[in-house]
Design an enzyme around this catalytic site. Structure first.
Site, PDB file in Angstrom:
ATOM      1  N   ASP A  90      11.421   0.797   1.959  1.00  0.00           N
ATOM      2  CA  ASP A  90      10.249   0.174   1.363  1.00  0.00           C
ATOM      3  C   ASP A  90       9.562  -0.580   2.507  1.00  0.00           C
ATOM      4  O   ASP A  90      10.159  -0.803   3.576  1.00  0.00           O
ATOM      5  CB  ASP A  90      10.651  -0.765   0.222  1.00  0.00           C
ATOM      6  CG  ASP A  90       9.440  -1.089  -0.667  1.00  0.00           C
ATOM      7  OD1 ASP A  90       8.298  -0.807  -0.251  1.00  0.00           O
ATOM      8  OD2 ASP A  90       9.640  -1.638  -1.766  1.00  0.00           O
TER       9      ASP A  90
HETATM   10  C1  BGC Z   1       6.249  -1.773  -2.638  1.00  0.00           C
HETATM   11  C2  BGC Z   1       6.363  -0.262  -2.697  1.00  0.00           C
HETATM   12  C3  BGC Z   1       5.126   0.374  -2.137  1.00  0.00           C
HETATM   13  C4  BGC Z   1       4.919  -0.110  -0.722  1.00  0.00           C
HETATM   14  C5  BGC Z   1       3.697   0.470  -0.053  1.00  0.00           C
HETATM   15  C6  BGC Z   1       5.856  -2.250  -1.255  1.00  0.00           C
HETATM   16  O1  BGC Z   1       5.507  -3.607  -1.270  1.00  0.00           O
HETATM   17  O2  BGC Z   1       7.455  -2.358  -3.029  1.00  0.00           O
HETATM   18  O3  BGC Z   1       6.576   0.149  -4.027  1.00  0.00           O
HETATM   19  O4  BGC Z   1       5.216   1.764  -2.198  1.00  0.00           O
HETATM   20  O5  BGC Z   1       4.762  -1.531  -0.748  1.00  0.00           O
HETATM   21  O6  BGC Z   1       2.541  -0.006  -0.590  1.00  0.00           O
END
Ligand code: BGC
Length: 757
Positions: free
Chosen positions: A260
């Site tokens: 993530d």
């Molecule tokens: C989130 C993810 C997301 C990523 C990219 C993170 O803060 O937890 O679900 O895909 O950001 O935007």
């Protein structure tokens, strides 16, 4: 002169990608193809390999997506565009279709419909130049207050797994890649970057991993995103047992695992564990991986394994194959799919002869801010920038109803004044990132309500919640209605009902809210969830009867929040977002660990949602699987038998009412006593019927492989205890219509090592 030549040689070498002679020598002409990955890896310098496993930064995307993989032009490797997210593409540069959020999609229980949504999203991704959609998200609704529950499907792993599989199959049918996230146990937003989930293996396997296991096996997603949190002390992105032993050896996942955004702490440990791609990518991570390879703590062949997986993803991606859509779906087609999905997933919670509205009703007074500003979805990465969203007022007007102008004016001017004040206000980082919240509700006053009750034939009250990433929800004024919201329901219900006019409450929320204390006041309650851009139009269809509601709850609505077994171990205090930790700042061991913030004990074990409510005989407001329709269904002719290691469950469902409608048939199983404690019943299968005309019927067949009846026995593996099983076919988890016992189920033991290659 000689010095100059040497300098030129060194510079040329660096320019060509680093210090390896291979880079500028014999392999210089190698270009990526589907079948030459080994040759390309051979030709890559260490720096190039590292540049591939560490993304190109937050601003690397040329289309405003969340992240990219880095291109290496000399080897013919293009950049991949990775875009959020579960409810539609989130592109800073373009408006895209805002589909209903996951909790609504799960309420359809309809895998072919969810697949259709995935396909539409995948096609839109292709048209926009997106290679991988960062979704579906599929964490478990462990507790109603998790801020991102709207992005997740259910409290039940089977429903989550089946929905996610359908979504992945739909997305990937188009050539776009999907990404299951967040693997695993990302069930709270509070301190999500460092929270340590403490859970036993059975709980993880049966509840928090199970949905992922189903989706990996049934839909082969091209990518998976690890979660931010730790599980039993280890960051999931650094957990070899999770990412290699379980995910790849046992479940046979053969795609790319990515972090993530800014997740985890130790870049080399992530690659070693099998987390191939670090997003969005930082220079520090590149340096750490190079150092680890050079000092031998990270063998280069391990790095090569991740490089190989990413190259495979790239060589099958739309950016590489230059795949363009044959016939891109038009905006209107996508909107129609978003509308169809929303229509199948809104849940009718109460209906005391109020809906569908009588044909003579035209004039409706709309109360509640969300009647005028639909909450189409949540905030954070799950948000979508749609060209237009339809509020209930717009939807009703379009359908020929006459919203009360006075009330409308009142709300519009109030909303405008709140917006103007917000523009002038100083904003914290969190507020800037998450944007403006919903204006607090107002009560127009008893006199105004009385006059509205005179002028109109019905009242609609839409109450919304804007929730999302970074924080969990609160009890006061969020899970519970505010004093004004309670007053609104009370005052409007009294005034309109005294005049013999119906009052309908619409809940425009991403997760569960309290209902037991007020649900007897209005005449009908519709749980509209966060329904995507078409929400208002769909609501109009439900009110008029054009749409017969068929949504069923993918979660339990409890009597009291405290009834949830997980409540004792869920963060209830507000903890400000730690942006440095989000950006990957090294975690320092705190002197004292704060319960539910630094660590969360999953003491309830597998008893999450209905598994707990059933076991402890707790009364609930609305049970898991519940939802009303404008028609009735009869269940008959149930048969269950064992055939070739599979249990076949069938029954006949007949529409006995006067309107066409759809039913969601659910199959729960009660297991005999065995090696471990068993829930009273567990969902093992379900079918959403097609539209049944009055008098029409459909035969339902659910096939359950024996191993799907297994429980996880730590130290042994998956075990089906022998004996008599009860198959309970119902319209909800607490409305079982047919019950059949099947003795003679044989014992089955599936040891984990038997699953390794
Ligand atoms: C989130 C993810 C997301 C990523 C990219 C993170 O803060 O937890 O679900 O895909 O950001 O935007």
């Amino acid at each position: 002169m000689v010095m100059k030549q040497i300098a030129i040689l060194i510079l040329t070498g660096l320019f060509l990608g680093g210090c390896s002679p291979k880079a500028s020598g014999q392999y210089e002409t190698v270009k990526l193809q589907k079948d030459n990955l080994e040759q390309v890896i051979e030709a890559m310098t260490l720096q190039e390999k590292v540049s591939l496993v560490v993304g190109g930064g937050m601003t690397g995307s040329s289309i405003g997506a969340a992240g990219i993989t880095q291109p290496i032009p000399r080897l013919g490797i293009p950049a991949l565009e990775l875009s959020d997210g579960p409810a539609g593409l989130r592109l800073r540069s373009t408006a895209t279709t805002w589909f209903p959020s996951a909790s609504l999609l799960a309420s359809t229980w309809d895998t072919s419909l969810v697949r259709e949504v995935g396909k539409a999203m995948g096609a839109e991704a292709l048209a926009q130049g997106v290679d991988v959609i960062l979704g579906p998200a599929m964490n478990i609704h462990r507790h109603p207050l998790c801020g991102r529950n709207f992005e997740y499907y259910s409290e039940d792993p089977l429903l989550s797994g089946k929905m996610a599989s359908a979504m992945v199959l739909g997305i990937q049918e188009t050539g776009t890649g999907a990404c299951l996230k967040h693997f695993a146990a990302n069930n709270q937003e509070t301190n999500r970057n460092n929270n340590n989930v403490i859970a036993d293996e059975r709980t993880l396997r049966e509840i928090y991993y199970r949905g992922f296991e189903i989706a990996v096996k049934e839909s082969s997603p091209k990518t998976i995103m690890t979660s931010y949190n730790r599980i039993n002390g280890i960051y999931t992105s650094e957990d070899k047992n999770l990412l290699t032993d379980i995910l790849r050896y046992e479940w046979k996942f053969d795609g790319v695992v990515m972090t993530d955004w800014f997740g985890g702490q130790d870049a080399a440990a992530q690659i070693s564990a099998g987390n191939d791609l670090l997003e969005p990518g930082k220079r520090r991570q590149r340096r750490a991986i190079i150092k680890a390879v050079k000092n031998g703590t990270l063998p280069e062949r391990t790095l090569n394994t991740s490089v190989r997986r990413i190259l495979k993803l790239v060589s099958n991606s739309p950016s590489f194959t230059k795949q363009a859509q044959d016939q891109p779906l038009t905006e209107t087609e996508n909107a129609a799919i978003a509308r169809k999905a929303a229509a199948r997933g809104m849940v009718l919670l109460e209906n005391r002869n109020a809906l569908p509205l009588n044909d003579t009703i035209q004039r409706i007074a709309l109360f509640g801010v969300s009647s005028y500003r639909l909450v189409a979805g949540g905030v954070g990465s799950g948000e979508v920038y749609a060209a237009q969203t339809f509020s209930p007022t717009q939807g009703l007007e379009e359908a020929g109803y006459l919203p009360d102008r006075e009330i409308m004016k009142r709300y519009e001017s109030y909303i405008d004044s709140v917006n103007r004040a917000y523009k002038r206000k100083w904003k914290s980082i969190t507020q800037r990132i998450l944007g403006q919240g919903l204006p607090a509700e107002i009560n127009p006053g008893r006199e105004t309500i009385a006059l509205a009750a005179d002028r109109n034939q019905a009242a609609l009250i839409t109450l919304g919640r804007r929730t999302g990433e970074f924080s969990d929800r609160k009890i006061e004024e969020d899970y519970l209605f505010t004093a004004t919201e309670k007053e609104l329901i009370e005052d409007i219900s009294r005034a309109f009902q005294d005049a013999g006019k119906p009052v309908i409450v619409v809940l425009n929320v991403g997760g569960v809210i309290e209902t037991a204390s007020w649900s007897d006041q209005p005449d009908a309650i519709i749980l509209a969830w966060m329904p995507g851009q078409e929400g208002g139009r769909v609501l109009a269809g439900i009110l008029s009867g054009k749409v017969n509601p068929s949504g069923k709850l993918p979660v339990t609505i409890p009597m009291r929040l405290e009834d949830h077994a997980s409540h004792r171990n869920f963060p209830l205090e507000e903890v400000p977002v730690n942006w440095l930790s989000f950006l990957g700042k090294k975690r320092t061991e705190p002197e004292t660990e704060r319960p539910n913030v630094d660590f969360t004990q999953y003491n309830e074990g597998i008893y999450v949602g209905y598994r707990d409510f059933d076991k402890n005989g707790k009364n609930v407001a609305y049970p898991f699987g519940y939802g009303l329709s404008y028609t009735d269904f009869r269940y008959s002719n149930a048969v269950v038998h064992l055939e070739n290691q599979k249990v076949i469950v069938s029954c006949l469902v007949t529409n006995t009412g006067e309107r066409a409608g759809r039913e969601v048939v659910q199959v729960y199983v009660s297991a005999p006593e065995g090696k471990v404690d068993k829930p009273v019943q567990e969902l093992k299968g379900f079918v959403a019927t097609s539209q049944l005309e009055p008098g029409g019927s459909q035969e339902i067949r659910v096939i359950l492989p024996l191993e799907s009846l297994a429980s996880f026995v730590t130290g042994t593996g998956w075990v089906v205890d022998p004996g008599e099983y009860t198959f309970r076919i119902g319209s909800s988890s607490r409305d079982i219509r047919q019950e059949i016992r099947l003795p003679g189920i044989p014992e089955l033991i599936l040891p984990l090592h038997a699953r390794l290659p």
